[in-house]
Motif scaffolding. Structure first.
Motif, mmCIF file in Angstrom:
data_model
loop_
_atom_site.group_PDB
_atom_site.id
_atom_site.type_symbol
_atom_site.label_atom_id
_atom_site.label_comp_id
_atom_site.label_asym_id
_atom_site.label_seq_id
_atom_site.Cartn_x
_atom_site.Cartn_y
_atom_site.Cartn_z
ATOM 1 N N ALA A 37 45.763 66.689 106.363
ATOM 2 C CA ALA A 37 45.052 67.281 106.355
ATOM 3 C C ALA A 37 44.056 67.816 105.960
ATOM 4 O O ALA A 37 44.760 68.177 104.847
ATOM 5 N N LYS A 38 42.990 68.251 105.993
ATOM 6 C CA LYS A 38 41.973 69.009 105.191
ATOM 7 C C LYS A 38 42.268 70.546 104.734
ATOM 8 O O LYS A 38 42.587 71.007 104.058
ATOM 9 N N GLU A 39 42.695 71.293 105.805
ATOM 10 C CA GLU A 39 43.261 71.939 106.152
ATOM 11 C C GLU A 39 44.263 72.794 106.985
ATOM 12 O O GLU A 39 44.815 71.767 107.544
ATOM 13 N N LEU A 40 45.457 73.571 106.303
ATOM 14 C CA LEU A 40 46.802 73.359 106.713
ATOM 15 C C LEU A 40 46.633 74.830 106.999
ATOM 16 O O LEU A 40 46.507 75.794 106.834
ATOM 17 N N TYR A 41 48.058 74.910 108.402
ATOM 18 C CA TYR A 41 47.759 76.060 108.676
ATOM 19 C C TYR A 41 48.612 76.936 108.109
ATOM 20 O O TYR A 41 48.577 78.286 108.014
ATOM 21 N N LEU A 42 50.361 76.164 106.993
ATOM 22 C CA LEU A 42 50.394 77.455 106.095
ATOM 23 C C LEU A 42 50.139 76.013 104.774
ATOM 24 O O LEU A 42 50.417 75.385 104.588
ATOM 25 N N PRO A 43 49.664 77.021 103.216
ATOM 26 C CA PRO A 43 49.846 76.288 103.127
ATOM 27 C C PRO A 43 50.680 75.688 102.163
ATOM 28 O O PRO A 43 51.802 76.701 101.873
ATOM 29 N N VAL A 44 50.617 74.887 101.276
ATOM 30 C CA VAL A 44 51.664 74.289 99.918
ATOM 31 C C VAL A 44 51.754 75.514 98.824
ATOM 32 O O VAL A 44 50.787 76.025 98.738
ATOM 33 N N ASN A 45 52.615 75.332 98.155
ATOM 34 C CA ASN A 45 53.269 76.208 97.277
ATOM 35 C C ASN A 45 52.625 75.103 96.158
ATOM 36 O O ASN A 45 52.575 74.342 95.650
#
Length: 494
Positions: free
Chosen positions: A393-401
Motif C-alpha cells: 500500500a502507498k499509505e499504512l495505517y501504522l508506519p513501519v520502523n
C-alpha cells in the motif's frame, strides 16, 4: 488440577493490525495471517494468541467491542476467520483469542439499550447509578450522554462501560447490586454466551483481558473468583480442554479462580521486570547489571511454588502489545540471556510477534487509543522491500520502523541469528521432559544464576569473572567456550 495437555504449548502473540497485509489496503488482515502461519510453525510455536479483531470503534486498540460476535470488516469476515483457524489446526497450531470480559464499547447495542429511558431486558447488564446527579468521585462515572436518568461506570477509558457483575462491598445501595444478586447473573451469562460462540467457531481458548476486574469493591478478589467458577463450570462441561490464560499477574488468585495459566507481566514486583526491564525505572537497573537479585529470586520462588501447589502454569512473556519492546532495554546478548531464562522456567511461554528478531519500539503519535503503547504495535519487518514486506500500500495505517534494518529475511539467512537461537530453544523445551515439568530448584548465588530442572541446568554468569561448569551435554550456549565468560549463559545436562 493441571491439564497436562497444555504442557508443551509455546504461544506466538499476533496483533492483527500489524502482522501482514494481504489485500494491500495498509492494514493487516486475517488472510494475511493465514498466509504467514507456516512462519509461526517453523519458528516452533504451536499456539497463537490473537489480539482483538472484533467489530470495534478502536478507541482502545479493539478492546472496546461493539459486536462481540462478528469480525471487524477491516480485518476480513467470518469466513476468513474460519479458514485461518482451519489452516492453523491443520498445521498443529492451537488458536486463542482475546476475551474482553469486563466491559464493552459505548457503541455496543446492548449498552445503548441499557441507556434508554424506559427499562428493558438490558437495563441491568451494565452498571448505572440511580440518578444522573449521583456522580460519586470515588468511581469512574460518565454523566449526561444517554436518555437514562443515571451515570454509567467505566473500567478505564470513558468509552468502555463496565458490565454489571455486581459489588462485593456495597457503599451506596441505591445503585450498587451485590454480586450474589440474581440480576448480576445476566453479565455472567452474557460472558458465557461470548465464550461459547467462539469455541463453537473452533478456537481453543482465550486470553482474558483484565480478568481480575469483574466484581467491583472486591479487594481480595473473592467475589471475582466466584464469578469465574460459575463461568468455568458451565463452559468446561462442554469444552473441558478449553485453555484460559489470565491477565491477572497474581497466580494465587488466578489459579483459585480456575485459570489454566497466569501471565507474568511487566509489573514492578515481578521477577520478569527485575531480570531485564527495571533499568528505566527509579528502583534501579536489572539483575543483569547487578541489582535487585534478592527480589528477583523471592518473586520467582513464590510464583513457581504457587503454580506447583495449585496446579496452574505460569505464562512468561517476551513482551506484548501494552509494553515497550524488550529490545529497547538491552542488547542482543541480553535478549538471548532472557530467552534462556524464559524457556528454562516452568510454564507456557508467550512470544510477541517481532521479538524473535529483536524488533524495537518506535515513538509514535496516539492511534486507536494506544498512546505510548502504539510504538510496540508497528508492522512486522519481513524483508527489505516496500514497507518492509508488510504491505504494498502507498499509505499504512501504522508506519513501519524506518530506522530499523532488522528483518525476518536476514534472520532466516543467518544461522547464528536471534531467530535461530530462539528456534533452537523452543525445540529444546519441547524435546526435554525436564523443561515441561513443574520441578525447579533455584540457587541463591548472586554471582551466577543457577536453575535446576531435574538433570537439566541453566547457568547465567552475573559476575565479572569466568565460571566453570561440568556438563555431559551442552544443549545451548551463548558462547562457543567450554566455560561461561561474564554475561553469558548455558543450558546443559548432567
Amino acid at each position: 488440577m493441571r491439564n497436562e495437555k497444555f504442557k508443551d504449548l509455546v504461544f506466538y502473540e499476533i496483533y492483527p493490525t500489524s502482522f501482514y497485509d494481504a489485500n494491500n489496503d495498509g492494514i493487516g488482515d486475517l488472510k494475511g495471517i493465514t498466509e504467514k502461519l507456516e512462519y509461526v510453525k517453523d519458528l516452533g510455536c504451536n499456539a497463537i494468541w490473537f489480539n482483538p479483531f472484533f467489530v470495534s470503534p478502536f478507541k482502545d486498540g479493539g478492546y472496546d467491542i461493539k459486536d462481540f460476535f462478528d469480525i471487524d470488516p477491516k480485518f476480513g469476515n467470518m469466513k476468513d476467520f474460519e479458514e485461518m483457524v482451519d489452516k492453523a489446526h491443520k498445521l498443529g497450531i492451537k488458536v486463542i483469542v482475546d476475551c474482553v470480559a469486563g466491559h464493552a464499547s459505548e457503541e455496543n447495542k446492548e449498552f445503548l439499550m441499557s441507556g434508554e429511558e424506559n427499562r428493558n431486558e438490558y437495563s441491568d447488564l451494565f452498571i448505572w447509578t440511580e440518578s444522573v446527579w449521583n456522580n460519586d468521585p470515588k468511581y469512574k462515572l460518565i454523566a449526561g450522554r444517554h436518555p437514562r436518568n443515571g451515570n454509567y461506570l467505566v473500567n478505564f477509558f470513558s468509552v468502555q462501560p463496565a458490565f454489571n457483575y455486581g459489588f462485593n462491598h456495597i457503599d451506596d445501595p441505591k445503585w450498587q447490586m451485590h454480586y450474589t444478586d440474581k440480576r448480576t447473573y445476566q453479565a455472567r451469562d452474557y460472558l458465557i454466551k461470548i465464550i461459547m460462540f467462539w469455541l463453537d467457531k473452533g478456537v481453543d481458548g482465550f486470553r482474558v483481558d483484565m480478568a481480575d476486574s469483574l466484581v467491583k469493591n472486591d479487594d481480595d478478589k473473592e467475589a471475582t473468583i466466584e464469578v469465574w467458577h460459575y463461568v468455568f463450570d458451565k463452559v468446561k462441561k462442554v469444552y473441558p480442554d478449553a485453555f484460559f490464560v489470565s491477565e491477572w499477574c497474581n497466580p494465587y488468585q488466578s489459579f483459585k479462580a480456575g485459570f489454566d495459566a497466569d501471565f507474568v507481566l511487566d509489573h514492578w514486583d515481578t521477577y520478569y521486570h527485575h531480570f531485564i526491564r527495571s533499568g528505566d525505572y527509579s528502583i534501579g537497573p536489572s539483575i543483569l547489571n547487578g541489582n535487585n537479585f534478592d527480589y528477583f529470586i523471592k518473586d520467582l520462588k513464590e510464583r513457581t511454588d504457587i503454580a506447583k501447589k495449585l496446579g496452574g502454569y505460569l505464562a512468561p512473556i517476551s513482551g506484548n502489545h501494552d509494553v515497550t519492546r524488550l529490545a529497547n532495554y538491552t542488547d542482543e546478548a541480553g535478549l538471548r540471556l532472557y530467552y534462556l531464562l524464559m524457556f528454562a522456567l516452568p510454564g507456557i511461554p508467550f512470544i510477541y510477534y517481532g521479538d524473535e528478531i529483536g524488533m524495537k519500539y518506535v515513538n509514535l503519535p496516539n492511534k486507536d487509543g494506544g498512546y505510548q503503547r502504539v510504538g510496540s504495535r508497528t508492522p512486522m519487518q519481513w524483508d527489505h522491500s516496500l514497507n518492509d514486506g508488510f504491505s504494498n500500500a502507498k499509505e499504512l495505517y501504522l508506519p513501519v520502523n524506518t530506522a530499523s534494518e532488522i528483518t525476518v529475511e536476514d534472520n532466516l539467512k543467518d544461522s547464528h541469528s536471534l531467530y535461530h537461537f530462539l528456534q533452537k530453544l523452543i525445540k529444546i523445551r519441547k524435546d526435554n521432559p525436564d523443561l515441561q515439568s513443574d520441578e525447579i530448584d533455584i540457587g541463591e548465588d548472586k554471582r551466577v544464576l543457577c536453575i535446576k530442572r531435574g538433570s537439566t541446568i541453566l547457568l547465567i554468569n552475573l559476575s565479572n569473572e569466568d565460571v566453570e561448569y561440568q556438563a555431559s551435554e551442552v544443549l545451548l550456549s551463548t558462547t562457543d567456550k567450554n566455560y561461561l565468560p561474564p554475561r553469558n549463559g548455558v543450558i546443559y545436562k548432567i
